[in-house]
Write a protein that holds these residues in place. Structure first.
Motif, PDB file in Angstrom:
ATOM      1  N   UNK A  66      -0.759  -9.531  -2.453  1.00 33.66           N
ATOM      2  CA  UNK A  66      -2.202  -9.444  -2.275  1.00 33.66           C
ATOM      3  C   UNK A  66      -2.773  -8.444  -3.242  1.00 33.66           C
ATOM      4  N   UNK A  67      -4.087  -8.377  -3.336  1.00 31.87           N
ATOM      5  CA  UNK A  67      -4.714  -7.484  -4.300  1.00 31.87           C
ATOM      6  C   UNK A  67      -4.513  -6.025  -3.909  1.00 31.87           C
ATOM      7  N   UNK A  68      -4.538  -5.172  -4.890  1.00 29.23           N
ATOM      8  CA  UNK A  68      -4.333  -3.748  -4.631  1.00 29.23           C
ATOM      9  C   UNK A  68      -5.501  -3.144  -3.864  1.00 29.23           C
ATOM     10  N   UNK A  69      -6.646  -3.834  -3.907  1.00 29.66           N
ATOM     11  CA  UNK A  69      -7.804  -3.300  -3.206  1.00 29.66           C
ATOM     12  C   UNK A  69      -7.690  -3.465  -1.696  1.00 29.66           C
ATOM     13  N   UNK A  70      -6.868  -4.423  -1.252  1.00 29.32           N
ATOM     14  CA  UNK A  70      -6.739  -4.669   0.182  1.00 29.32           C
ATOM     15  C   UNK A  70      -5.254  -4.838   0.499  1.00 29.32           C
ATOM     16  N   UNK A  71      -4.525  -3.735   0.440  1.00 27.44           N
ATOM     17  CA  UNK A  71      -3.089  -3.835   0.607  1.00 27.44           C
ATOM     18  C   UNK A  71      -2.751  -4.223   2.038  1.00 27.44           C
ATOM     19  N   UNK A  72      -1.743  -5.115   2.161  1.00 27.70           N
ATOM     20  CA  UNK A  72      -1.359  -5.595   3.488  1.00 27.70           C
ATOM     21  C   UNK A  72       0.128  -5.404   3.677  1.00 27.70           C
ATOM     22  N   UNK A  73       0.491  -5.022   4.902  1.00 30.16           N
ATOM     23  CA  UNK A  73       1.901  -4.924   5.266  1.00 30.16           C
ATOM     24  C   UNK A  73       2.226  -5.993   6.280  1.00 30.16           C
ATOM     25  N   UNK A  74       3.399  -6.540   6.148  1.00 31.35           N
ATOM     26  CA  UNK A  74       3.851  -7.573   7.063  1.00 31.35           C
ATOM     27  C   UNK A  74       4.039  -6.975   8.439  1.00 31.35           C
ATOM     28  N   UNK A  75       3.503  -7.622   9.437  1.00 32.12           N
ATOM     29  CA  UNK A  75       3.627  -7.216  10.834  1.00 32.12           C
ATOM     30  C   UNK A  75       3.332  -5.732  11.017  1.00 32.12           C
ATOM     31  N   UNK A  76       2.247  -5.300  10.400  1.00 32.79           N
ATOM     32  CA  UNK A  76       1.775  -3.919  10.549  1.00 32.79           C
ATOM     33  C   UNK A  76       2.833  -2.879  10.220  1.00 32.79           C
ATOM     34  N   UNK A  77       3.694  -3.198   9.256  1.00 31.87           N
ATOM     35  CA  UNK A  77       4.651  -2.198   8.798  1.00 31.87           C
ATOM     36  C   UNK A  77       5.970  -2.208   9.536  1.00 31.87           C
ATOM     37  N   UNK A  78       6.221  -3.223  10.353  1.00 30.27           N
ATOM     38  CA  UNK A  78       7.495  -3.276  11.086  1.00 30.27           C
ATOM     39  C   UNK A  78       8.653  -3.472  10.107  1.00 30.27           C
ATOM     40  N   UNK A  79       9.817  -2.931  10.434  1.00 31.58           N
ATOM     41  CA  UNK A  79      10.990  -3.177   9.589  1.00 31.58           C
ATOM     42  C   UNK A  79      11.358  -4.665   9.608  1.00 31.58           C
ATOM     43  N   UNK A  80      12.085  -5.038   8.594  1.00 27.22           N
ATOM     44  CA  UNK A  80      12.585  -6.422   8.497  1.00 27.22           C
ATOM     45  C   UNK A  80      14.066  -6.364   8.841  1.00 27.22           C
ATOM     46  N   UNK A  81      14.445  -6.975   9.955  1.00 29.19           N
ATOM     47  CA  UNK A  81      15.812  -6.784  10.471  1.00 29.19           C
ATOM     48  C   UNK A  81      16.457  -8.098  10.894  1.00 29.19           C
TER      49      UNK A  81
END
Lengths: 453, 380
Positions: A66-81
């Motif tokens: 996504x664009x740097x102006x609206x950075x997004x994290x998957x599942x609100x920053x949850x670890x990928x496990x």
């Protein structure tokens, strides 16, 4: 018109462009959904599918494109496990598997996968906890010790996704790792100090301060009962457990305040003869329904004679005088007949006498778990707490863990591990004495590993 | 009246219809920042943003909008005043700019749908409200007294767009419907300078709405090899207006706009604060020079930065920008801007408030804008 034609052509071109799809995210979401439904085999399959598309677990947040102006994290920053999730799903699938061979296979697969994660440096509290649970179920104490050693030798910093763990497991892991419970009542240890009278087995009145603020108690489960025995007095020449009576009262308070036991359902027996214990146990069993849970705690002297465990009464003068003792199985018999699920804890010194020691006997009949406050050949230790009251280490740890869990459904496996760790490492609110006393982990017979009291 | 005088009168009337022969109307006919976040950073992030407003500026940004949101901006629409002295045909001008009326200049809504995001945008694309005054304006055989004229223009764009992302790239397109309003009201009195006789009054009142259809397409990319940089490009076609028989002479085609944008992000390693800076260029083309409100090809340049501070359980973006806005047609003046703004985004809340101001470097009052963005519904 020319402009519209140009735009139409560009639209068509870009729509047909090949795509990089986040299909690992779709597989992972499907795994979470399956886990939420308790479909652990399906969850494992989806976790593995996610790992096939994106192989490595990740502790940090996954940044989405996504664009740097609206950075997004998957599942609100949850670890990928996905790998941890797959192993956990195998463990959970094993617990509900009826076939022994399949169950063992799943557990070993899960253990191998979790061990692989640890060897890759993905050391998380959750990974160690679940791995230990697996070895408890497999009854592999050697591997449990190895897991404990691995846990102590190195930092535990890796984050895993905990969305699919059960609340009890999460609470146990938090307590185990010393993390604060975000839902814990800060005033849970305060009581209004209402005085009640507790009559011990000798009909000697005593007073104690019972928890008097019902609002701070864990919700009562009416089918839960407890038989709490503390024999500080003895005619034995050695091995007196001075703090046994205090332990019984401590356990009583903890069960009532933090574990959902009704005061009326907790039978406290202190400084009693075998006959008095027998009578009180029978009376308690009489009050129980057919689908009850029984918590049994004994602090005092015990022996193993000819392969059978015996609890000493206050009038026991010899380690071989069974007439003044009550057999452990005999004690539990009335409750076994009622079909109760029994969770028993013994704070009893276990010196070897004639090659035998208390706690060797594991009842065959009945749904029983059994945990000893010390390992074979060792004694029990008491330490003073605040106010100078001396309690046994085992009783203190039980009380401490119950206080931290604050649950009316305490899973025995997690509970055993937490008490073990509390006594050994001093993490759960108690400055343990490290190697002073080591309990055994619960031995479970005819009960599922996730059974709770 | 002799023939010569009549010719002069006709020349005055014709002169009044001609395009203004001066360049003092600050130009917001093409490069108008309709939404407050764009305004605060001089439009530098129009092509690299990903929010509901992307529906109008660069539909590719919609591809990264993962939850339904709506936003609107309330700001001023600046006006101008010109005073004529001396000759009517070639006057000496003095002028002022005004804050103007306040209005909702932007409204946008975006919602994820299967495979992408649908967006709707309303925005004021261009605006003009210019008043002219003068009296005793000599012009040869006649004199113009009590001259007043008000020329107004506003173009509103309604865009329905769709954006879809695929990994590190996003693409979007949309349909644009334009509504343009033009109004010209003029009054003047012709006087015989020799004897002061009134030769006649002239009143003109022309107004009308016109509608046109265009399209917009856009592309955004945050390359995997350069995850802290975003590039954007968008193209909106010129929009020819229809149903404007009475006002076609004033304005008949909204220029197309080709925009390029670049944004880069710098994270503060010690905290969650971060800086985003960006540049943009807008090329306006396809307009008509020979109209009263004439449009020539022109390029605007924008630069801005946004520094977001995380404090007190909220995010506080601070914005600065500079916009180079040359005049877009004969009779207009450039309107370069220094911009500033800030926002308030409380954590775990659905709303964001943005405030912005823009100061024209040529002088004149500060433009002010207030915007609210609200998240509705769940993410896709």
């Amino acid at each position: 018109m020319k402009g519209l034609k140009l735009i139409g052509a560009l639209t068509l071109l870009l729509l047909t462009a090949t795509s990089w799809a986040q299909s690992w995210a779709e597989e992972y979401d499907a795994a979470l959904s399956a886990a939420a439904r308790g479909e652990w085999s399906a969850a494992r399959e989806k976790f593995l599918a996610a790992a096939a598309l994106r192989p490595e677990d990740q502790s940090e947040a996954t940044r989405l494109p996504g664009p740097v102006t609206e950075r997004r994290n998957w599942r609100n920053g949850a670890p990928y496990s996905p790998n941890f999730g797959a192993a956990y799903a195998a463990y959970k699938a094993a617990l509900s598997e009826g076939d022994d061979a399949t169950r063992e296979g799943l557990l070993k697969t899960a253990a191998l996968e979790l061990s692989t994660l640890i060897s890759k440096g993905q050391r998380s509290n959750e990974t160690f906890f679940i791995l230990n649970q697996i070895y408890i179920v497999l009854q592999d104490t050697a591997m449990q010790r190895e897991v404990e050693e691995q846990f102590k030798n190195g930092e535990v910093k890796w984050r895993v996704d905990t969305a699919f763990l059960s609340p009890e497991e999460s609470a146990a892991i938090r307590a185990f790792s010393g993390q604060p419970d975000p839902n814990q009542n800060q005033n849970q240890n305060q009581s209004a100090g209402v005085t009640t009278t507790d009559v011990n087995a000798n009909n000697q009145g005593g007073t104690t301060t019972a928890p008097a603020n019902p609002a701070s108690r864990v919700q009562i489960v009416p089918t839960k009962f407890a038989l709490v025995i503390g024999n500080a007095q003895t005619r034995l020449s050695e091995g007196k457990v001075d703090f046994a009576e205090a332990d019984a009262l401590l356990i009583r308070d903890s069960l009532v305040q933090h574990a959902g036991y009704d005061e009326a359902n907790v039978e406290v027996v202190t400084n009693a003869t075998a006959e008095q214990i027998r009578t009180r146990a029978a009376a308690l069993a009489e009050r129980m329904g057919d689908d009850a849970t029984l918590f049994v705690f004994f602090s005092g002297n015990g022996f193993n004679i000819d392969g059978r465990d015996f609890i000493a009464g206050v009038d026991t003068g010899s380690a071989t005088d069974t007439s003044s003792m009550i057999g452990k199985v005999e004690l539990l018999q009335p409750f076994i007949r009622k079909g109760a699920r029994i969770f028993s804890f013994y704070q009893v010194a276990r010196p070897k006498i004639n090659g035998r020691f208390f706690g060797s006997e594991v009842p065959i009949v009945g749904a029983i778990s059994q945990m000893n406050g010390t390992i074979e050949g060792q004694t029990v230790t008491g330490i003073p707490g605040t106010g100078g009251q001396v309690n046994g280490l085992f009783a203190r740890s039980i009380a401490s863990v119950l206080r931290n869990l604050r649950s009316n459904a305490v899973p025995i496996s997690e509970f055993g591990w937490m008490v073990f760790n509390d006594m050994r490492g001093g993490r759960v609110g108690v400055s343990g004495l490290g190697g002073a006393q080591t309990p055994t982990l619960p031995t479970v017979r005819n009960l599922p590993a996730e059974a709770s009291f | 009246m002799n023939q010569s005088a009549r010719k002069q009168i006709l020349a005055v009337i014709a002169g009044a219809l001609a395009a203004p022969a001066f360049a003092q109307i600050p130009d917001v006919v093409s490069a108008f920042d309709a939404n407050t976040r764009s305004m605060a950073s001089a439009g530098a992030f129009n092509n690299t943003n990903a929010n509901a407003n992307s529906a109008g500026s660069n539909p590719a940004g919609l591809g990264y909008v993962s939850s339904a949101q709506l936003s609107f901006t309330f700001r001023n629409l600046p006006t101008s005043v010109q005073r004529l002295n001396g000759s009517f045909q070639n006057p000496t001008l003095t002028g002022d700019t005004g804050f103007g009326k306040r209005a909702i200049t932007s409204f946008a809504y975006a919602t994820p749908i299967s495979g992408g995001t649908l967006g709707f945008s309303y925005e004021v694309n261009g605006f003009l409200d210019n008043r002219r005054f003068g009296t005793q304006l000599a012009d040869g055989l006649v004199r113009v007294d009590n001259y007043t004229e008000r020329l107004r223009y506003q173009a509103d764009l309604f865009t329905v767009s769709y954006g879809r992302s695929r990994g590190f790239n996003s693409f979007g397109f949309g349909l644009v419907v334009a509504n343009a309003y033009v109004s010209n009201q003029r009054n003047l009195t012709l006087i015989d300078p020799n004897n002061g006789n009134n030769l006649g009054n002239q009143t003109t009142d022309v107004s009308g709405n016109a509608v046109g259809v265009g399209a917009v397409i856009g592309f955004q990319s945050t390359p995997e090899s350069s995850p802290n940089t975003t590039y954007g490009i968008s193209l909106r076609t010129p929009i020819t207006l229809n149903s404007n028989a009475t006002t076609a002479g004033y304005f008949d085609r909204i220029p197309g706009q080709l925009s390029l944008g670049f944004a880069s992000r710098v994270d503060n390693r010690g905290s969650e604060d971060f800086l985003v800076y960006g540049f943009g260029a807008d090329y306006f083309f396809g307009g008509q020079e020979n109209k009263v409100i004439g449009r020539e090809n022109a390029i605007s340049l924008n630069g801005g930065l946004e520094y977001t501070i995380h404090r007190f359980n909220a995010q506080w973006p601070l914005r600065l920008g500079f916009g180079v806005r040359p005049n877009g047609g004969n009779g207009f003046d450039g309107r370069n801007l220094v911009t500033f703004g800030f926002g308030y985004r409380p954590n775990n809340q659905k709303y964001t408030i943005d405030f912005s101001l823009a100061k024209p470097t040529n002088g004149g009052p500060v433009d002010l804008g207030l915007g609210i963005t609200y998240s509705v519904g769940k993410s896709n």
